[in-house]
Scaffold this motif. Structure first.
Motif, short mmCIF file in Angstrom:
data_model
loop_
_atom_site.label_atom_id
_atom_site.label_comp_id
_atom_site.label_asym_id
_atom_site.label_seq_id
_atom_site.Cartn_x
_atom_site.Cartn_y
_atom_site.Cartn_z
N PRO A 59 7.60 -18.93 21.20
CA PRO A 59 7.13 -17.54 21.14
C PRO A 59 7.56 -16.88 19.84
N PRO A 60 6.80 -15.88 19.39
CA PRO A 60 7.14 -15.23 18.12
C PRO A 60 8.48 -14.50 18.20
N SER A 61 9.12 -14.38 17.06
CA SER A 61 10.37 -13.63 16.98
C SER A 61 10.08 -12.14 17.00
N ALA A 62 11.13 -11.35 16.84
CA ALA A 62 11.00 -9.90 16.98
C ALA A 62 10.04 -9.33 15.94
N ARG A 63 9.26 -8.32 16.36
CA ARG A 63 8.36 -7.61 15.45
C ARG A 63 9.15 -6.61 14.62
N LEU A 64 8.81 -6.55 13.36
CA LEU A 64 9.41 -5.55 12.48
C LEU A 64 8.42 -4.43 12.15
N LEU A 90 6.98 -10.35 11.32
CA LEU A 90 7.92 -10.98 12.23
C LEU A 90 9.24 -11.26 11.52
N ALA A 91 10.32 -11.09 12.27
CA ALA A 91 11.64 -11.49 11.73
C ALA A 91 11.71 -13.01 11.67
N ASP A 92 12.33 -13.53 10.60
CA ASP A 92 12.41 -14.98 10.45
C ASP A 92 13.67 -15.31 9.65
N ALA A 93 14.21 -16.49 9.89
CA ALA A 93 15.45 -16.89 9.21
C ALA A 93 15.26 -16.96 7.71
N ASP A 94 14.07 -17.27 7.23
CA ASP A 94 13.81 -17.37 5.79
C ASP A 94 13.29 -16.06 5.20
N GLY A 95 13.35 -14.99 5.95
CA GLY A 95 12.85 -13.72 5.48
C GLY A 95 11.65 -13.26 6.28
N PRO A 96 11.32 -11.96 6.24
CA PRO A 96 10.20 -11.45 7.03
C PRO A 96 8.91 -12.20 6.73
N LEU A 97 8.20 -12.55 7.82
CA LEU A 97 6.95 -13.29 7.69
C LEU A 97 5.81 -12.40 8.20
N LEU A 98 4.84 -12.15 7.32
CA LEU A 98 3.66 -11.38 7.71
C LEU A 98 2.57 -12.36 8.12
N VAL A 99 2.08 -12.21 9.32
CA VAL A 99 0.99 -13.05 9.83
C VAL A 99 -0.23 -12.16 10.03
N CYS A 100 -1.40 -12.69 9.68
CA CYS A 100 -2.62 -11.87 9.65
C CYS A 100 -3.78 -12.67 10.23
N LYS A 101 -4.62 -11.99 10.99
CA LYS A 101 -5.87 -12.59 11.46
C LYS A 101 -6.95 -11.52 11.38
N GLY A 102 -8.20 -11.96 11.21
CA GLY A 102 -9.29 -11.00 11.15
C GLY A 102 -10.58 -11.64 10.71
N ALA A 103 -11.57 -10.78 10.49
CA ALA A 103 -12.86 -11.26 10.03
C ALA A 103 -12.71 -11.91 8.66
N PRO A 104 -13.29 -13.08 8.43
CA PRO A 104 -13.13 -13.76 7.13
C PRO A 104 -13.51 -12.88 5.95
N GLU A 105 -14.56 -12.05 6.10
CA GLU A 105 -14.98 -11.23 4.97
C GLU A 105 -13.94 -10.17 4.60
N ARG A 106 -13.00 -9.89 5.52
CA ARG A 106 -11.92 -8.95 5.23
C ARG A 106 -10.62 -9.64 4.82
N LEU A 116 7.27 -11.75 2.95
CA LEU A 116 7.23 -10.40 2.39
C LEU A 116 8.54 -10.14 1.63
N PRO A 117 8.47 -10.01 0.33
CA PRO A 117 9.69 -9.74 -0.44
C PRO A 117 10.27 -8.37 -0.09
N PRO A 118 11.59 -8.20 -0.20
CA PRO A 118 12.19 -6.88 0.07
C PRO A 118 11.60 -5.82 -0.85
N GLY A 119 11.42 -4.64 -0.30
CA GLY A 119 10.93 -3.52 -1.09
C GLY A 119 9.43 -3.47 -1.26
N THR A 120 8.70 -4.36 -0.59
CA THR A 120 7.24 -4.34 -0.72
C THR A 120 6.69 -3.07 -0.07
N PRO A 121 5.89 -2.28 -0.78
CA PRO A 121 5.31 -1.08 -0.15
C PRO A 121 4.43 -1.45 1.05
N HIS A 122 4.40 -0.53 2.02
CA HIS A 122 3.64 -0.78 3.24
C HIS A 122 2.17 -1.05 2.95
#
Length: 901
Positions: free
Chosen positions: A413-418, A434-450, A497-503
């Motif tokens: 199961p996925p780790s904690a949401r940030l 998602l929180a991850d041992a190697d640093g925050p991991l951004l996972v994305c899904k959506g329409a291919p054209e987006r 996601l590197p630290p300090g990345t704008p939202h």
């Protein structure tokens, strides 16, 4: 101004201090005095019903429309006549007519309560109390006391009581499906939004939605009718047009009633001028009215519709509004959802593109070679997960369920949401941090054209490679292949996601993990149901939120689209179309609406109605309720539909299956034809009652059929047989013919000629002949006085009564078809008709041969000679009708072959 629509359109774009200032409030809420003043100004926070007449007045109107007025006049004449000559028993006639009026009026009043039940269902979505800050202190107050400017506290499990702007939030997610139709909960954010519409902003909470996670504070900016929820409720209360059946019955009733009243009044005046005794004149006028008004029509029609609704229930169709049974038969256009109605709404992963290469989801070892792809599939979702007997239970969006079912056996199961970037109709993608041992991991899904434009690299399992132009072309080709196969295509991507990345910069420089092709297979029998609609002249319009290619592919699979170039209108295009342009677009032989929001259905329905179409529309959410109410037939989903949608609809699909709609339409077509059958049947005996009454006035013979005997035929002997005709099985060929024209009338010229001038006139002549034969056999001479209580007169009227009943027994079998021979339709196959014949024979025996029947109806036992006199007429009626049908069949055959008719 707080609570105004103008403020609602701008409040989501403001910073929090400006939000509070715009509604003249503060983070501590309003003080009690200001709240009381605003409550007096804006009114309680509830959806007030539209101004309606008092219930007692609406009930009274059901007993004072034209048809009822004619019957009241008939009852009044009966009571007046009874006062002049109690021996005639006219009071019994009067009370019987009053009973008919009461039954019909009460049923119509019950139908009027539907709109009020819809409003009650809407109100049921709002919570009874809310936590409100007043004078800086939290209070549990009734939601009706909320006013613009109130600050409310919300937590998981709460329902939102008014339209609000968030000013503080902690991990809040809201399920907006009941109002907007969105299938997944969305994350909320208290910051300003640059969305054009308040409905699309993440800082807006809508009344009637539910908090599924987190907590927060929000300031109320709209209450009651000013909320989006209130707007929907008001639209729903407006309801739709009267059904074609109700309009046609009203038209028919007016014509028959005016004819009856006019003839009754004319003969009454003529009788007074000619010096006819008052009671005799009153009986004549009353007899004409009773003979012409089919008192049993409305009760028989109601029972016929009830039985049709019971048959539809066996096809998983629940009818909520009886006239809609017949309206189904005149439907010319069906606007239907795709997911769950045309398809199974159970997605499964069919194809994968991992990196740049196609892969079979069942191939062993995929998760080991492409771990990032499976982590995205497992973690980018908003499902409610639980365990039951060791098995994973998932609740939520079917697409996310399919992805998790693919990935769950291979990754934890996925780790904690940030953080979360939620899906919406503009972004068409969702991202989760998602929180991850190697640093925050951004996972994305959506329409291919987006998603693809945000990707700069691709993970092929062995390495991260640049996503160059040739690679993009390969992916585009793979996407097109899957979409054209009817698959729903989703792109999965990720990044550290590197630290300090704008939202607002987080969803960039993504690494594409692959594409997923998901199938939502068409339901069984949908293709044959679509073919049936095509043969029946019914246009089916798909209205879906899916990608246009996917919608088109499914439409081709089920036979909805057969041409090379169908018209496809997307939601953004629909929003730009002028109403006239939309009506012109609907002229296309094949048209689909894709990427359409649920609240755009109303525009499509109204445009079709403006084109003169009879429209059925499906829906399941609160935001579908206005379209369901506006359509001629609103069809709610029984499994996935909200209570509000079901209350606003005319019928509910218990299995959410499109094929059930087609079965219901076939039943509706049969209902219209059956109404014509029993209308013909009823009008025949009306003529048989009218002509002898006219002979009584013109030829100065005794009255052949008394009013109480005529009423016994209308409401007694003929009731069950007429009902049997109302539930005849439909013609198997009826769904190979187009819908009947909207100008088609129940009482068409052909029906009127057959009922009035052919069968009715024959039956009337038979009544007069048998009546005069019995009188002559008893020694009566023309012009001689014959007391109403004499045995001979009572025997003669009994013979007239028996002639009508016997010929109606013959007539019920003749009316089973206007064209087919009685040798084809037969005598069996309809238990109600056979039961009605038995009832007619039994009632005839009771009325003619029992003391109480003789006393109540003024009858006397018939001699055998009277029965012998009427039997040849029964045989003659069969012969002349069979001859007419033979002539009609030959005429139709000549017309079909092109020969001159």
């Amino acid at each position: 101004m707080p609570g105004s629509p103008r403020a609602a359109m701008k409040i989501h774009q403001l910073a929090i201090p400006d939000v509070l200032a715009s509604v003249r409030s503060s983070a501590q809420g309003l003080d009690s005095a200001e709240a009381a003043a605003r409550l007096a100004e804006y009114g309680p926070n509830r959806v007030e019903p539209l101004a309606r007449e008092p219930a007692w007045l609406r009930l009274a109107k059901e007993f004072t429309h034209l048809f009822s007025i004619i019957l009241w006049i008939a009852a009044g004449l009966a009571f007046v006549a009874d006062g002049f000559d109690p021996a005639q028993g006219m009071a019994r006639v009067g009370w019987a007519v009053v009973a008919v009026i009461l039954v019909s009026g009460l049923f119509s009043f019950w139908q009027e309560l539907r709109v009020e039940r819809t409003l009650a269902a809407l109100q049921g979505l709002l919570p009874p109390r809310a936590e409100v800050l007043r004078d800086g202190v939290a209070h549990r107050l009734p939601v009706a006391e909320l006013v613009p400017g109130d600050v409310i506290v919300l937590a998981q499990g709460d329902s939102v009581p008014a339209d609000c702007r968030l000013i503080e939030t902690f991990g809040m997610r809201v399920n907006r499906a009941t109002v907007t139709g969105e299938s997944r909960p969305r994350s909320c954010d208290a910051g300003p939004s640059d969305e054009e519409r308040a409905l699309d902003a993440r800082n807006i909470l809508l009344a009637g939605t539910a908090v599924v996670a987190g907590q927060g504070r929000a300031v109320v900016y709209a209450t009651g009718a000013h909320t989006e929820f209130g707007r929907i409720a008001r639209l729903t209360q407006r309801g739709g047009d009267a059904s074609p059946l109700r309009r046609e019955i009203a038209r028919l009733s007016r014509r028959i009633a005016l004819l009856a009243l006019g003839m009754g009044a004319a003969f009454f005046v003529a009788g007074r001028l000619m010096g006819v005794p008052f009671w005799r004149d009153a009986i004549l006028s009353l007899g004409i009215i009773i003979a012409l008004v089919p008192e049993g029509l409305l009760p028989t029609l109601t029972l016929s519709l009830v039985l049709a609704a019971q048959r539809l229930a066996r096809h998983n169709v629940l009818i909520r509004h009886l006239p809609s049974v017949e309206t189904l038969g005149s439907v010319t256009v069906i606007c239907t959802d795709k997911t769950g109605t045309l398809t199974e709404n159970h997605l499964r992963v069919c194809r994968l593109v991992l990196g740049l290469d196609a892969a079979d989801p069942a191939t062993p070892g995929l998760a080991a070679r492409h771990p990032l792809f499976f982590r995205v599939a497992r973690g980018c979702q908003d499902l409610a997960e639980s365990r039951c007997d060791g098995r994973l239970q998932l609740d939520g969006d079917p697409l996310e369920i399919a992805l998790v079912e693919l990935a769950a056996p291979h990754v934890p199961p996925p780790s904690a949401r940030l953080d979360e970037w939620p899906f919406d109709s503009t972004r068409m993608r969702q991202s989760v941090l998602l929180a991850d041992a190697d640093g925050p991991l951004l996972v994305c899904k959506g329409a291919p054209e987006r998603v693809l434009p945000l990707c700069g690299a691709v993970d092929d399992g062995a390495a991260i490679r640049p996503l160059d132009a040739p690679a993009r072309a390969r992916l585009q080709a793979a996407q097109d292949d899957m979409a054209e196969a009817g698959l729903r295509v989703i792109a999965l991507a990720a990044r550290r996601l590197p630290p300090g990345t704008p939202h607002d910069a987080a969803e960039s420089d993504l690494v594409l993990c692959g594409l997923v092709g998901l199938a939502d297979p068409p339901r069984a029998e949908v293709d044959s149901a679509i073919a049936t609609c095509r043969a029946a002249g019914i246009k089916v319009v798909m209205v879906t939120g899916d990608h246009p290619r996917t919608a088109l592919a499914i439409a081709r699979q089920i036979g909805l689209v057969q041409g090379a170039a169908p018209r496809i209108v997307t939601g953004p295009e629909l929003a730009r179309l002028h109403p006239a342009q939309l009506q012109l677009a609907l002229d296309a032989p094949e048209i689909l609406f894709a990427r359409v929001a649920a609240d755009q259905k109303m525009r499509i329905v109204e445009a079709l109605k403006a084109k003169g179409q009879v429209v059925a529309v499906t829906g399941d959410g609160v935001n579908d309720a206005p379209a369901l109410a506006a359509a001629h037939i609103g069809i709610a989903m029984g499994r996935s539909g909200t209570d509000v949608a079901k209350e606003a609809a005319d019928m509910v699909l218990l299995d959410d299956h499109f094929a059930s709609i087609v079965a219901a339409i076939a039943e509706g077509r049969a209902v219209f034809r059956n109404i014509r059958k029993f209308l013909t049947y009823v009008l025949v005996h009306n003529v048989a009652e009218l002509v002898p009454t006219l002979a009584f006035a013109v030829f100065r013979i005794p009255l052949p059929l008394t009013p109480v005997q005529a009423l016994a035929i209308d409401m007694g002997t003929d009731s069950l047989t007429a009902l049997g005709l109302g539930v005849e099985r439909g013609d198997p060929a009826q769904m190979r013919r187009p819908p009947r024209a909207r100008t088609a009338r129940l009482l068409s010229l052909a029906v009127a000629l057959r009922a009035y001038l052919f069968l009715g006139l024959f039956e009337a002549v038979a009544v007069l002949a048998v009546f005069c034969q019995v009188l002559a056999g008893g020694g009566w001479a023309y012009g001689a006085d014959l007391p109403a209580d004499s045995l001979l007169y009572r025997q003669a009227t009994t013979a007239s009564f028996a002639t009508v009943v016997v010929l109606q027994i013959v007539n019920v079998f003749l009316c089973r078809s206007a064209v087919r021979s009685i040798l084809v339709t037969g005598l069996g196959g309809n238990r109600l008709i056979l039961g009605g014949v038995a009832l007619e024979a039994g009632l005839l025996a009771l009325i003619a041969y029992t003391p109480w029947g003789n006393a109540l109806f003024g009858t006397a036992p018939l001699p055998a000679g009277a029965w012998l006199a009427l039997l040849p007429w029964a045989a003659g009626m069969i012969l002349i009708e069979e001859a007419r049908k033979l002539w009609v069949r030959r005429r139709l055959a000549r017309t079909a072959t092109g020969a001159p008719s």
